[in-house]
Design a protein around this motif. Sequence first.
Motif, mmCIF file in Angstrom:
data_model
loop_
_atom_site.group_PDB
_atom_site.id
_atom_site.type_symbol
_atom_site.label_atom_id
_atom_site.label_comp_id
_atom_site.label_asym_id
_atom_site.label_seq_id
_atom_site.Cartn_x
_atom_site.Cartn_y
_atom_site.Cartn_z
ATOM 1 N N LEU A 164 0.832 -1.206 0.000
ATOM 2 C CA LEU A 164 0.000 0.000 0.000
ATOM 3 C C LEU A 164 0.860 1.246 0.000
ATOM 4 O O LEU A 164 1.993 1.215 0.471
ATOM 5 C CB LEU A 164 -0.791 0.069 1.311
ATOM 6 C CG LEU A 164 -1.840 -0.952 1.648
ATOM 7 C CD1 LEU A 164 -1.864 -1.137 3.148
ATOM 8 C CD2 LEU A 164 -3.183 -0.468 1.182
ATOM 9 N N GLU A 165 0.287 2.322 -0.478
ATOM 10 C CA GLU A 165 0.900 3.640 -0.315
ATOM 11 C C GLU A 165 -0.137 4.574 0.272
ATOM 12 O O GLU A 165 -1.292 4.579 -0.164
ATOM 13 C CB GLU A 165 1.358 4.189 -1.666
ATOM 14 C CG GLU A 165 2.661 3.587 -2.134
ATOM 15 C CD GLU A 165 3.160 4.224 -3.423
ATOM 16 O OE1 GLU A 165 3.866 3.524 -4.145
ATOM 17 O OE2 GLU A 165 2.812 5.400 -3.687
ATOM 18 N N ALA A 166 0.278 5.344 1.253
ATOM 19 C CA ALA A 166 -0.652 6.283 1.873
ATOM 20 C C ALA A 166 0.132 7.475 2.401
ATOM 21 O O ALA A 166 1.303 7.351 2.754
ATOM 22 C CB ALA A 166 -1.404 5.610 3.009
ATOM 23 N N SER A 167 -0.539 8.624 2.443
ATOM 24 C CA SER A 167 0.102 9.829 2.959
ATOM 25 C C SER A 167 0.024 9.848 4.478
ATOM 26 O O SER A 167 -0.943 9.359 5.066
ATOM 27 C CB SER A 167 -0.602 11.066 2.402
ATOM 28 O OG SER A 167 -0.429 11.117 1.010
ATOM 29 N N LEU A 168 1.041 10.435 5.101
ATOM 30 C CA LEU A 168 1.014 10.645 6.543
ATOM 31 C C LEU A 168 -0.040 11.719 6.851
ATOM 32 O O LEU A 168 -0.339 12.514 5.980
ATOM 33 C CB LEU A 168 2.405 11.082 7.016
ATOM 34 C CG LEU A 168 3.541 10.114 6.656
ATOM 35 C CD1 LEU A 168 4.870 10.680 7.139
ATOM 36 C CD2 LEU A 168 3.300 8.731 7.237
ATOM 37 N N PRO A 169 -0.595 11.759 8.032
ATOM 38 C CA PRO A 169 -0.369 10.872 9.171
ATOM 39 C C PRO A 169 -1.118 9.541 9.066
ATOM 40 O O PRO A 169 -2.150 9.474 8.400
ATOM 41 C CB PRO A 169 -0.904 11.697 10.342
ATOM 42 C CG PRO A 169 -1.983 12.552 9.745
ATOM 43 C CD PRO A 169 -1.531 12.861 8.343
ATOM 44 N N LEU A 170 -0.545 8.543 9.760
ATOM 45 C CA LEU A 170 -1.107 7.188 9.736
ATOM 46 C C LEU A 170 -0.993 6.546 11.117
ATOM 47 O O LEU A 170 -0.105 6.898 11.895
ATOM 48 C CB LEU A 170 -0.300 6.304 8.773
ATOM 49 C CG LEU A 170 -0.331 6.616 7.275
ATOM 50 C CD1 LEU A 170 0.703 5.743 6.572
ATOM 51 C CD2 LEU A 170 -1.715 6.363 6.720
ATOM 52 N N VAL A 171 -1.858 5.572 11.348
ATOM 53 C CA VAL A 171 -1.750 4.714 12.532
ATOM 54 C C VAL A 171 -1.474 3.300 12.040
ATOM 55 O O VAL A 171 -2.213 2.795 11.185
ATOM 56 C CB VAL A 171 -3.060 4.700 13.355
ATOM 57 C CG1 VAL A 171 -2.866 3.898 14.637
ATOM 58 C CG2 VAL A 171 -3.521 6.102 13.682
#
Lengths: 245, 327
Positions: A164-171
């Motif tokens: 996966l790719e995702a932008s911060l912020p993340l948990v």
Amino acid sequence: MKILVCVTSVPDTTARISFTDGDTKFSKAGVQYITGPYDDYALSRAVELKEQLGATLTVLNVGEADAEPVIRKCLAIGADDAIRVNAEPTDAYFVAEQIAAIARQESYDLILMGRESIDFNGGQVHGIVGEMLGIPSFSPVMKLDIEGTKAKIAREIEGGKETLEASLPLVLGCQEPIAEWKIPNMRGIMTARTKPLRVVEPSGSDSLTKVQKYELPPPKGACRMIPAEEAETLIGLLRTEAKII
Amino acid sequence: MSVLIFAELDQAADGTGSLRKSSLEAIFYGAQVAGMLGTTATALVIGSAEAPELELTGNYGATKVLHATAERLAQPNNMAYATVLAAAAGQEGSSVVIIAKSSLGDAVAARAAGKLKAGLVSNVVDLPEGDAASLRVKRSIYTGKAFAITEMKSPVKIITIRKNAVAPQTTDAKAAIEAFSPTLNDQDFVAQVTGVEKATGEVPLTEADIIVSGGRGMRGPENWGILEDLAHALHAATGCSKPVSDLDWRPHHEHIGQTGIKVSPNLYVACGISGAIQHLAGVNGSKVIVVINKDAEAPFFKAADYGIVGDVFDILPRLTKAVQSAG
């Protein structure tokens, strides 16, 4: 970058589990407490990211004062400071509320924790925190790289993995092999003693669930031994006696 | 008022969805709870599935199935699915939501709990007791070394169940299909899935009725053939111990134990695994445990129902043959 790692203080994996007070309380007598093994993976990866990218690294524990040895060990491994929310971690929603309250004040780019605690095995806190903060959550994460404001993630799914790719912020809820566990060195242990550990009181609502009673599994009956030369009879026993094949 | 069940689909390569076995168990569980509370069970299916597959939820006790098919939902997504689940719970006025434990189900349960301010109890091993105001459930804790009877009093309660929490019985009843198109939230679609690597045609370990598992006693990855032969004959999934996955003899997603996958199959066959406490923790929910080890002192025998002291290289092929000839 600001990283928060949430850790649990839990009975050692080899601890004998027993209960007191009419099976309403966990018996702590003689039990060694450790950092949650999955939390240790999260912390280790956070320390690596801090070294690579430069970051401040805070550890957070929702727990009572007896969790402080575990918190100090996390500081010795490489966290800069620590927060302890002074409350018994009784329920996933309650713990998530405490973490979300801290996160709203500090706006972390990355909130890491173990995929689950090894005492209650719920594996729910990361998802609830993500929802409370309105940011994505993923678990169990076995690989994490940060490129600018983007995270590249691999997580385990049934029978394989998903990237996966995702932008911060993340948990993120973490597990092996995201990083190798780190062992504190002498310098880390010395500096950990003077690193700030802030104790705050809990906020928000009461627990939504409550343990009424604990039970141990019924004792296992004796193992039926089958001589090696008659191994084939096992199949018949599984068919006719155990009735499971 | 109805009990709502999130029924997860497995998507085949051609896009046709089939209900996961664990979700069928969840539907049966939900229907039992509905019976107890004097209401009905509604299943929620997200993604592409044919009508007969949707109606199958009725065989397990659902009277209605909500089917959400928006294109953006074709790819499993814990955030968007939780949004759909919360909307369904609102529409149905559900005070109890049942979800089978899985990598998707766990995440959907947690996000939905956050949305609905719902009490959430996971790894439940049996049907609940009580009423709509206060439910008591039995959950597995300390990695299977104990249980906690937990009371849930929040207006909405979410329960995730472990395999074998119930033994489903089916009927010919069909569920009524109702299209479900709640408002989706763009914020839920910010992450990009860039790839999925998945062993095809294998039963997931958490859903397998039978698991044949190997430890260091197998001596090397090249010897897994005899274990796979037995697994194949028994229609079983294969697993392994932590040392085996650490040594890269087998992939990490087969690692069973305290820091790996916890399983509760009908039958667990341990081949050349000594039975460290961390491994036992992952398998002690199994109904029947068979241990094959050449070391009579292996601690695993103490946790076993049937044991054979012998060489796996001799015993496994003979067991395979015995299964096939009796077949």
